[in-house]
Design a protein around this motif. Sequence first.
Motif, PDB file in Angstrom:
ATOM      1  N   ALA A 153     -33.399  30.901  -0.902  1.00  0.00           N
ATOM      2  CA  ALA A 153     -34.553  30.555  -1.736  1.00  0.00           C
ATOM      3  C   ALA A 153     -34.206  29.424  -2.710  1.00  0.00           C
ATOM      4  O   ALA A 153     -35.006  28.539  -2.957  1.00  0.00           O
ATOM      5  N   PHE A 154     -33.006  29.476  -3.262  1.00  0.00           N
ATOM      6  CA  PHE A 154     -32.541  28.450  -4.188  1.00  0.00           C
ATOM      7  C   PHE A 154     -31.147  27.994  -3.761  1.00  0.00           C
ATOM      8  O   PHE A 154     -30.151  28.484  -4.277  1.00  0.00           O
ATOM      9  N   PRO A 155     -31.074  27.068  -2.800  1.00  0.00           N
ATOM     10  CA  PRO A 155     -29.759  26.655  -2.298  1.00  0.00           C
ATOM     11  C   PRO A 155     -28.925  26.001  -3.399  1.00  0.00           C
ATOM     12  O   PRO A 155     -29.458  25.272  -4.237  1.00  0.00           O
ATOM     13  N   THR A 156     -27.637  26.285  -3.381  1.00  0.00           N
ATOM     14  CA  THR A 156     -26.754  25.678  -4.381  1.00  0.00           C
ATOM     15  C   THR A 156     -25.989  24.487  -3.828  1.00  0.00           C
ATOM     16  O   THR A 156     -25.586  23.617  -4.578  1.00  0.00           O
ATOM     17  N   LEU A 157     -25.803  24.426  -2.502  1.00  0.00           N
ATOM     18  CA  LEU A 157     -25.058  23.349  -1.866  1.00  0.00           C
ATOM     19  C   LEU A 157     -25.934  22.680  -0.812  1.00  0.00           C
ATOM     20  O   LEU A 157     -26.469  23.353   0.066  1.00  0.00           O
ATOM     21  N   LEU A 158     -26.072  21.369  -0.909  1.00  0.00           N
ATOM     22  CA  LEU A 158     -26.877  20.604   0.051  1.00  0.00           C
ATOM     23  C   LEU A 158     -25.998  19.607   0.793  1.00  0.00           C
ATOM     24  O   LEU A 158     -25.128  18.976   0.190  1.00  0.00           O
ATOM     25  N   PHE A 159     -26.258  19.451   2.082  1.00  0.00           N
ATOM     26  CA  PHE A 159     -25.642  18.402   2.887  1.00  0.00           C
ATOM     27  C   PHE A 159     -26.742  17.397   3.198  1.00  0.00           C
ATOM     28  O   PHE A 159     -27.841  17.778   3.598  1.00  0.00           O
ATOM     29  N   GLU A 160     -26.439  16.107   3.013  1.00  0.00           N
ATOM     30  CA  GLU A 160     -27.442  15.101   3.358  1.00  0.00           C
ATOM     31  C   GLU A 160     -26.796  13.844   3.891  1.00  0.00           C
ATOM     32  O   GLU A 160     -25.676  13.497   3.530  1.00  0.00           O
ATOM     33  N   LEU A 161     -27.519  13.223   4.797  1.00  0.00           N
ATOM     34  CA  LEU A 161     -27.161  11.914   5.325  1.00  0.00           C
ATOM     35  C   LEU A 161     -28.142  10.910   4.755  1.00  0.00           C
ATOM     36  O   LEU A 161     -29.347  11.170   4.739  1.00  0.00           O
ATOM     37  N   MET A 162     -27.632   9.778   4.291  1.00  0.00           N
ATOM     38  CA  MET A 162     -28.480   8.704   3.767  1.00  0.00           C
ATOM     39  C   MET A 162     -28.249   7.461   4.613  1.00  0.00           C
ATOM     40  O   MET A 162     -27.100   7.127   4.916  1.00  0.00           O
ATOM     41  N   ARG A 163     -29.344   6.805   4.984  1.00  0.00           N
ATOM     42  CA  ARG A 163     -29.248   5.545   5.719  1.00  0.00           C
ATOM     43  C   ARG A 163     -30.026   4.484   4.968  1.00  0.00           C
ATOM     44  O   ARG A 163     -31.207   4.658   4.686  1.00  0.00           O
ATOM     45  N   ILE A 164     -29.358   3.414   4.634  1.00  0.00           N
ATOM     46  CA  ILE A 164     -30.027   2.239   4.094  1.00  0.00           C
ATOM     47  C   ILE A 164     -29.679   1.107   5.038  1.00  0.00           C
ATOM     48  O   ILE A 164     -28.499   0.764   5.193  1.00  0.00           O
ATOM     49  N   ASN A 165     -30.721   0.592   5.709  1.00  0.00           N
ATOM     50  CA  ASN A 165     -30.545  -0.376   6.773  1.00  0.00           C
ATOM     51  C   ASN A 165     -29.627   0.236   7.822  1.00  0.00           C
ATOM     52  O   ASN A 165     -29.986   1.221   8.434  1.00  0.00           O
ATOM     53  N   GLU A 166     -28.431  -0.270   8.030  1.00  0.00           N
ATOM     54  CA  GLU A 166     -27.523   0.277   9.043  1.00  0.00           C
ATOM     55  C   GLU A 166     -26.368   1.060   8.431  1.00  0.00           C
ATOM     56  O   GLU A 166     -25.524   1.574   9.158  1.00  0.00           O
ATOM     57  N   GLN A 167     -26.306   1.170   7.129  1.00  0.00           N
ATOM     58  CA  GLN A 167     -25.223   1.893   6.449  1.00  0.00           C
ATOM     59  C   GLN A 167     -25.574   3.374   6.326  1.00  0.00           C
ATOM     60  O   GLN A 167     -26.626   3.713   5.799  1.00  0.00           O
ATOM     61  N   ILE A 168     -24.699   4.237   6.827  1.00  0.00           N
ATOM     62  CA  ILE A 168     -24.917   5.684   6.739  1.00  0.00           C
ATOM     63  C   ILE A 168     -23.808   6.300   5.899  1.00  0.00           C
ATOM     64  O   ILE A 168     -22.621   6.012   6.106  1.00  0.00           O
ATOM     65  N   ASP A 169     -24.214   7.134   4.945  1.00  0.00           N
ATOM     66  CA  ASP A 169     -23.274   7.879   4.118  1.00  0.00           C
ATOM     67  C   ASP A 169     -23.689   9.338   4.122  1.00  0.00           C
ATOM     68  O   ASP A 169     -24.881   9.653   4.193  1.00  0.00           O
TER      69      ASP A 169
END
Length: 149
Positions: free
Chosen positions: A35-51
């Motif tokens: 219900a209230f996650p404490t840890l998030l995993f995310e991928l970010m893409r700006i143009n061709e750069q992925i982090d």
Amino acid sequence: MGSCTSSITPWQLDTIVSNEAQFDSARLRYVGNAAFPTLLFELMRINEQIDAFLSLTQFRLSSQCDHFTLKVGDTTSDEMISPHEGLMRVRLAMSTTEKIIQALQRGEKVSILIDGFEETLDPERFSISFTHFLRDEGMFSKLFKETVR
């Protein structure tokens, strides 16, 4: 009386498309069942750069936290990190990011343990979400094209 079905996925995709491709961006987040996650995993893409990032939503990492544990199948590894100044966000190394993406594309669950916080990424619907995240073009889609299902 009607009904509709939806395919609920823990993989949430947000995109921003501009008139210039170099400014396009996308974020693919794993939102688990808590219900209230404490840890998030995310991928970010700006143009061709992925982090890739790990973020705490309510707490801070301890100032001594310099690694996290990654478990894929029966393999466990410690990955070195350098938390951002607020101690709530960590950028993952590109090699770690690739390891996680490839495991998820193979249909393997990925468990992340950092400073007492844990999340297990479910690979269900990851590949389709990741394909939309990439826009099916550019450097990263070529890199991972062979493993996308």
